[in-house]
Motif scaffolding. Structure first.
Motif, PDB file in Angstrom:
ATOM      1  N   GLY A  32       0.822  -1.192   0.000  1.00 25.36           N
ATOM      2  CA  GLY A  32       0.000   0.000   0.000  1.00 25.36           C
ATOM      3  C   GLY A  32       0.862   1.251   0.000  1.00 25.36           C
ATOM      4  O   GLY A  32       1.952   1.268   0.579  1.00 25.36           O
ATOM      5  N   ALA A  55      -5.279   4.461  -1.248  1.00 27.17           N
ATOM      6  CA  ALA A  55      -6.387   3.515  -1.164  1.00 27.17           C
ATOM      7  C   ALA A  55      -7.057   3.637   0.204  1.00 27.17           C
ATOM      8  O   ALA A  55      -6.361   3.716   1.221  1.00 27.17           O
ATOM      9  CB  ALA A  55      -5.891   2.100  -1.378  1.00 27.17           C
ATOM     10  N   PRO A  56      -8.384   3.655   0.267  1.00 29.95           N
ATOM     11  CA  PRO A  56      -9.073   3.837   1.551  1.00 29.95           C
ATOM     12  C   PRO A  56      -8.623   2.861   2.632  1.00 29.95           C
ATOM     13  O   PRO A  56      -8.476   3.247   3.790  1.00 29.95           O
ATOM     14  CB  PRO A  56     -10.550   3.639   1.182  1.00 29.95           C
ATOM     15  N   SER A  57      -8.380   1.605   2.265  1.00 24.60           N
ATOM     16  CA  SER A  57      -7.959   0.618   3.271  1.00 24.60           C
ATOM     17  C   SER A  57      -6.582   0.953   3.828  1.00 24.60           C
ATOM     18  O   SER A  57      -6.323   0.781   5.030  1.00 24.60           O
ATOM     19  CB  SER A  57      -7.952  -0.784   2.662  1.00 24.60           C
ATOM     20  N   ALA A  58      -5.684   1.442   2.967  1.00 24.88           N
ATOM     21  CA  ALA A  58      -4.338   1.793   3.425  1.00 24.88           C
ATOM     22  C   ALA A  58      -4.383   3.026   4.313  1.00 24.88           C
ATOM     23  O   ALA A  58      -3.722   3.079   5.366  1.00 24.88           O
ATOM     24  CB  ALA A  58      -3.423   2.037   2.227  1.00 24.88           C
ATOM     25  N   ALA A 102      -6.927   4.079   6.094  1.00 26.40           N
ATOM     26  CA  ALA A 102      -7.579   3.722   7.353  1.00 26.40           C
ATOM     27  C   ALA A 102      -6.620   2.989   8.282  1.00 26.40           C
ATOM     28  O   ALA A 102      -6.649   3.194   9.508  1.00 26.40           O
ATOM     29  CB  ALA A 102      -8.803   2.853   7.069  1.00 26.40           C
ATOM     30  N   ARG A 103      -5.762   2.170   7.721  1.00 24.54           N
ATOM     31  CA  ARG A 103      -4.816   1.393   8.543  1.00 24.54           C
ATOM     32  C   ARG A 103      -3.815   2.290   9.252  1.00 24.54           C
ATOM     33  O   ARG A 103      -3.442   2.031  10.406  1.00 24.54           O
ATOM     34  CB  ARG A 103      -4.090   0.390   7.654  1.00 24.54           C
ATOM     35  N   ASP A 125      -8.436   8.861  -3.068  1.00 28.54           N
ATOM     36  CA  ASP A 125      -7.694   7.615  -3.251  1.00 28.54           C
ATOM     37  C   ASP A 125      -6.496   7.733  -4.184  1.00 28.54           C
ATOM     38  O   ASP A 125      -5.764   6.770  -4.379  1.00 28.54           O
ATOM     39  CB  ASP A 125      -8.634   6.513  -3.756  1.00 28.54           C
TER      40      ASP A 125
END
Length: 292
Positions: free
Chosen positions: A112, A137-140, A142-143, A160
């Protein structure tokens, strides 16, 4: 959490210490090992090389420019050392084109990539008062958001596409450079009519331009306090050029950026590269005969 950190200059060191103080296990590397010494006393672990620091679930980097980023990530093996599923948070101010290349290279390795440049000087970083941009990326995002919140007073998401954060950072630094130039020319005019720069800039920063940029840089300009550098003038020159390149790529005219570029070159020619970039103000004063 184990965190790798690449680049512990003034800003990088302050951020790495904030992460360590928040309870994380920071493994740091710097091209000049001596810069790591203050961090070791706070519990930060020194990595033997860039690849060793990068072999963590989350990696932060704060490097000087495109060339340094490419040298550390590609030639130094840092990107190759990042495990699949890791997230790299690049806090450096780099070109939009560099960000686009990095995003593609990370995606190809299953890593990511979050562009997270910051607004604020080293003292703000030490106090956890940075404004942190974040795009990826939203997941990255957020992490790593809890980590970004540990080093800044606010996280500003920009979608993003990591290139958006780079574009915002360059646009913001262009505005700061323009503010320094405006204060330089205006205070030079006031001084030519017998008004002290401190009096003029004190008035402006408390009334019409009551903002952190005008207050902070106005005080430095008035006092001619350009050392130690919170942000070196040569890096300001780099950022103006990167803003111009980003503008050229999308056909956006930025005529004042050309003025700033020439004035930065004037300052560099007079040996001001390692001074705080507020030393740009000396160019106007020198041209008006107020400096030798």
């Amino acid at each position: 959490m184990r965190i790798g950190f690449l680049g512990t200059g003034g800003m990088g060191a302050a951020i790495a210490l904030r992460l360590q103080a928040a309870g994380h296990d920071v493994h740091a590397w710097n091209r000049t090992p001596a810069a790591l010494q203050p961090l070791l006393a706070a519990g930060v672990t020194a990595a033997a090389d860039a690849a060793g620091a990068a072999a963590q679930p989350v990696v932060f980097s704060m490097l000087a420019d495109d060339a340094a980023v490419d040298a550390v990530l590609e030639q130094g093996g840092a990107l190759a050392a990042m495990p699949a599923g890791a997230v790299h948070v690049n806090m450096a101010t780099v070109s939009v084109a560099c960000t686009q290349r990095l995003a593609a290279a990370h995606a190809a390795r299953g890593v990511g990539y979050v562009a997270a440049p910051v607004f604020g000087r080293p003292d703000a970083a030490a106090a956890g008062k940075l404004h942190v941009l974040a795009a990826g990326a939203p997941s990255a995002v957020a992490r790593v958001r809890p980590l970004l919140e540990a080093i800044g007073q606010r996280v500003w998401p920009f979608g993003d596409d990591p290139a958006r954060a780079s574009a915002v950072k360059l646009a913001g630094n262009f505005m700061l450079a323009a503010a320094i130039e405006a204060m330089a020319e205006a205070s030079t005019l006031a001084q030519a009519h017998g008004v002290a720069a401190a009096d003029f800039l004190g008035l402006m920063s408390e009334t019409l331009f009551a903002s952190p940029a005008y207050r902070g840089y106005g005080a430095l300009i008035a006092a001619r306090r350009f050392e130690p550098a919170g942000f070196r003038l040569r890096l300001g020159f780099k950022d103006v050029r990167l803003a111009q390149a980003a503008a050229d790529a999308v056909a956006v005219p930025m005529p004042f950026a050309s003025v700033l570029r020439e004035n930065f070159l004037d300052a560099l020619a007079h040996g001001a590269g390692e001074l705080d970039w507020s030393a740009l103000s000396e160019v106007s004063a020198r041209r008006a005969g107020q400096r030798d």
